[in-house]
Scaffold this active site. Sequence first.
Site, mmCIF file in Angstrom:
data_model
loop_
_atom_site.group_PDB
_atom_site.id
_atom_site.type_symbol
_atom_site.label_atom_id
_atom_site.label_comp_id
_atom_site.label_asym_id
_atom_site.label_seq_id
_atom_site.Cartn_x
_atom_site.Cartn_y
_atom_site.Cartn_z
ATOM 1 N N HIS A 93 0.810 -1.215 0.000
ATOM 2 C CA HIS A 93 0.000 0.000 0.000
ATOM 3 C C HIS A 93 0.841 1.262 0.000
ATOM 4 C CE1 HIS A 93 -3.376 -2.472 -0.055
ATOM 5 N NE2 HIS A 93 -4.239 -1.537 0.289
ATOM 6 N N ASP A 136 -5.925 5.083 9.787
ATOM 7 C CA ASP A 136 -7.346 5.172 9.428
ATOM 8 C C ASP A 136 -7.835 3.895 8.744
ATOM 9 O OD1 ASP A 136 -7.334 7.729 10.339
ATOM 10 O OD2 ASP A 136 -7.263 8.669 8.363
ATOM 11 N N GLU A 252 -9.429 14.355 14.442
ATOM 12 C CA GLU A 252 -8.973 14.524 13.064
ATOM 13 C C GLU A 252 -9.762 15.680 12.462
ATOM 14 O OE1 GLU A 252 -8.460 11.464 10.234
ATOM 15 O OE2 GLU A 252 -7.224 10.203 11.526
HETATM 16 C C1 LIG Z 1 -6.015 3.314 1.743
HETATM 17 C C2 LIG Z 1 -4.812 3.682 2.558
HETATM 18 C C3 LIG Z 1 -4.977 4.336 3.764
HETATM 19 C C4 LIG Z 1 -3.860 4.674 4.538
HETATM 20 N N1 LIG Z 1 -4.061 5.289 5.725
HETATM 21 C C5 LIG Z 1 -3.004 5.582 6.509
HETATM 22 C C6 LIG Z 1 -3.180 6.192 7.769
HETATM 23 O O1 LIG Z 1 -4.294 6.498 8.182
HETATM 24 N N2 LIG Z 1 -2.088 6.447 8.520
HETATM 25 C C7 LIG Z 1 -0.823 6.100 8.119
HETATM 26 O O2 LIG Z 1 0.128 6.319 8.875
HETATM 27 N N3 LIG Z 1 -0.615 5.541 6.906
HETATM 28 C C8 LIG Z 1 -1.675 5.284 6.109
HETATM 29 N N4 LIG Z 1 -1.465 4.718 4.871
HETATM 30 C C9 LIG Z 1 -0.094 4.555 4.403
HETATM 31 C C10 LIG Z 1 0.525 3.251 4.872
HETATM 32 O O3 LIG Z 1 0.827 3.292 6.265
HETATM 33 C C11 LIG Z 1 1.836 2.999 4.128
HETATM 34 O O4 LIG Z 1 1.616 3.026 2.746
HETATM 35 C C12 LIG Z 1 2.427 1.667 4.523
HETATM 36 O O5 LIG Z 1 3.728 1.569 4.003
HETATM 37 C C13 LIG Z 1 1.579 0.563 3.940
HETATM 38 O O6 LIG Z 1 1.877 -0.653 4.527
HETATM 39 P P1 LIG Z 1 2.063 -1.939 3.622
HETATM 40 O O7 LIG Z 1 1.931 -3.080 4.533
HETATM 41 O O8 LIG Z 1 1.138 -1.934 2.476
HETATM 42 O O9 LIG Z 1 3.574 -1.680 3.204
HETATM 43 P P2 LIG Z 1 4.302 -1.820 1.798
HETATM 44 O O10 LIG Z 1 3.755 -0.804 0.872
HETATM 45 O O11 LIG Z 1 4.273 -3.222 1.372
HETATM 46 O O12 LIG Z 1 5.773 -1.382 2.245
HETATM 47 C C14 LIG Z 1 6.080 -0.045 2.599
HETATM 48 C C15 LIG Z 1 7.576 0.103 2.899
HETATM 49 O O13 LIG Z 1 7.867 -0.542 4.123
HETATM 50 C C16 LIG Z 1 8.788 -1.595 3.904
HETATM 51 N N5 LIG Z 1 8.321 -2.721 4.698
HETATM 52 C C17 LIG Z 1 7.142 -3.387 4.579
HETATM 53 N N6 LIG Z 1 7.092 -4.340 5.503
HETATM 54 C C18 LIG Z 1 8.239 -4.268 6.218
HETATM 55 C C19 LIG Z 1 8.785 -5.010 7.302
HETATM 56 N N7 LIG Z 1 8.142 -6.030 7.848
HETATM 57 N N8 LIG Z 1 9.995 -4.666 7.769
HETATM 58 C C20 LIG Z 1 10.686 -3.650 7.233
HETATM 59 N N9 LIG Z 1 10.237 -2.932 6.194
HETATM 60 C C21 LIG Z 1 9.030 -3.244 5.703
HETATM 61 C C22 LIG Z 1 8.732 -1.911 2.415
HETATM 62 O O14 LIG Z 1 9.926 -2.470 1.943
HETATM 63 C C23 LIG Z 1 8.498 -0.547 1.860
HETATM 64 O O15 LIG Z 1 9.690 0.187 1.776
HETATM 65 C C24 LIG Z 1 -2.554 4.376 4.078
HETATM 66 C C25 LIG Z 1 -2.378 3.734 2.843
HETATM 67 C C26 LIG Z 1 -3.497 3.390 2.092
HETATM 68 C C27 LIG Z 1 -3.290 2.744 0.781
#
Ligand SMILES: Cc1cc2nc3c(=O)[nH]c(=O)nc-3n(C[C@H](O)[C@H](O)[C@H](O)COP(=O)(O)OP(=O)(O)OC[C@H]3O[C@@H](n4cnc5c(N)ncnc54)[C@H](O)[C@@H]3O)c2cc1C
Length: 509
Positions: A93, A136, A252
């Site tokens: 994400h 969120d 918020e």
């Molecule tokens: C619909 C939506 C709503 C969101 N709302 C919020 C919000 O309210 N608040 C907020 O703070 N963020 C929010 N986000 C953003 C979100 O926190 C970040 O995009 C986060 O990186 C997504 O997590 P993921 O598991 O999809 O990570 P990925 O996109 O898979 O990875 C993100 C980064 O973290 C690294 N990573 C992933 N897992 C690990 C691990 N286990 N160890 C070390 N590094 C790792 C990856 O290599 C990459 O660099 C939102 C995103 C979306 C799409």
Amino acid sequence: MTTKLLLTFAICRLIVTVGLTVDPSELLLLGVDGQLSVDPFEVETASLDFGLLTRAEPMAVLHPGSADDIARLVRAAYISSHGFTVSARGHGHSINGQAQTSNGVEKHVEVWGGELWIDVLRSTLEHGLAPKSWTDYLYLSVGGTLSNGGISGQAFNHGPQISNVYELDVVTGKGEILTCSEEKNSELFHAVLGGLGQFGIITRARIALEPAPQRVRWIRVLYSNFSTFTRDQEHLISLHGNPISGKFDYVEGFVIVDEGLINNWRSSFFSPRNPVKISSIAGNGGVLYCLEITKNYDESTAGNIDQEVEALMKGLNFIPSSVFTTDLPYIDFLDRVHKAELKLRAKGLWEVPHPWLNLFVPKSRMADLDRGVFKGILGNNKTSGPILIYPMNKSKWDQRSSAVTPDEDVFYLVALLRSALDNGEETQSLEYLTNQNHKILRFCDDAGIKVKQYLPHYTTQEEWMDHFGDKWDQFYRRKMEFDPRQLLATGQRIFNPSFTSSTETVSPW
Ligand SMILES: Cc1cc2nc3c(=O)[nH]c(=O)nc-3n(C[C@H](O)[C@H](O)[C@H](O)COP(=O)(O)OP(=O)(O)OC[C@H]3O[C@@H](n4cnc5c(N)ncnc54)[C@H](O)[C@@H]3O)c2cc1C
């Protein structure tokens, strides 16, 4: 007493991807417990993220069966002469390809780094407990949000998610599995929190819990005056030290530059039969601001909830006719965005490009941002998505972590969460929205507003150095210590800004 809950490993979600310069048959010799796949469909799926703005095709995808699998893979990368890289992929994400004691009683849960927060919530609720700090949206992985910060309306009180972690297991860029905490390997612990995946892959996290509330009173009120709106928000977050009854649990807000957005994808809140016509309380320059607050309660406190809410709202200066209230179970409140996601998915409006821009803005410059951005650059436009705006207390962020925040005691999140639509309307196109993002960043730069990007995205190392500011030297030193061969999370493009997709990455989820 320590409550320790063991959650099931969601192993299939921990993927690791591998670069083109290595022969996949070499990887098969690693003998992992999990599953290593070069299946074109899996590889293609791992090459995209939520942003749909970049594409980085890995060579292979590992669904690790254990932390040892990840360590084996990273060790192989560390000693390999082929120079392949490894990136954790939580739930994909990211927007720009980055993945390619309370009262002496510590309640916590141990979770796998690839676990989704929604699953953590469901499991802990079975024990009447829940994490304190949220995002969120809950379909994000624990490792993914802890690599950034993890913020929502609870952050003013509990701090971001990275301030609510007791211990981690991390596979470093040298392939070592290390347990770290404030007391043990503390440099690694602080590096990894908010570390954008640069120092190690989080395979286990011990997360702080609190007794779970049963219900939530959820209130929205409107303002037409920006300074009244921010003054009230700042007052509410200043109450963080008060006893539970003396503060809201979540603060918020969002900007309404377009009436349609009162009901945005983050949550369908206002009833279509809503008697208040937004245009009838049109604000200054057509812009309105919505404060969103909640108060948690359960059976034992239900009798007082009305009085508590009333007392907290007494000093606020919102438009009197604009109070919208709803009441729902705690899990439904926390999982509110998912409901909207399902509706958007059904209309084909979820899997579209997301040129999101998230800024941390110092409190003292919010009025300038309002004039220049909300009423200026964005004024009179359909905005294609919600614009969140809420303040946080810097004292709740541990300065030893890798996360970067502005240099003021109170700073705001300003999140432009817009979707690009291919509907023929120029103002909703990817190009238009991307240009507007550039204009906003240029405006801040020209006006000397020292914003910090949250979920940052830069293309040059100078920009990254500027982003980290005083923290750059430490960030660099930590990189040399924990990932000296720069194998991890290359999709962030910090140490390899010229990195181009499709050639050299391995993403672990
Ligand atoms: C619909 C939506 C709503 C969101 N709302 C919020 C919000 O309210 N608040 C907020 O703070 N963020 C929010 N986000 C953003 C979100 O926190 C970040 O995009 C986060 O990186 C997504 O997590 P993921 O598991 O999809 O990570 P990925 O996109 O898979 O990875 C993100 C980064 O973290 C690294 N990573 C992933 N897992 C690990 C691990 N286990 N160890 C070390 N590094 C790792 C990856 O290599 C990459 O660099 C939102 C995103 C979306 C799409």
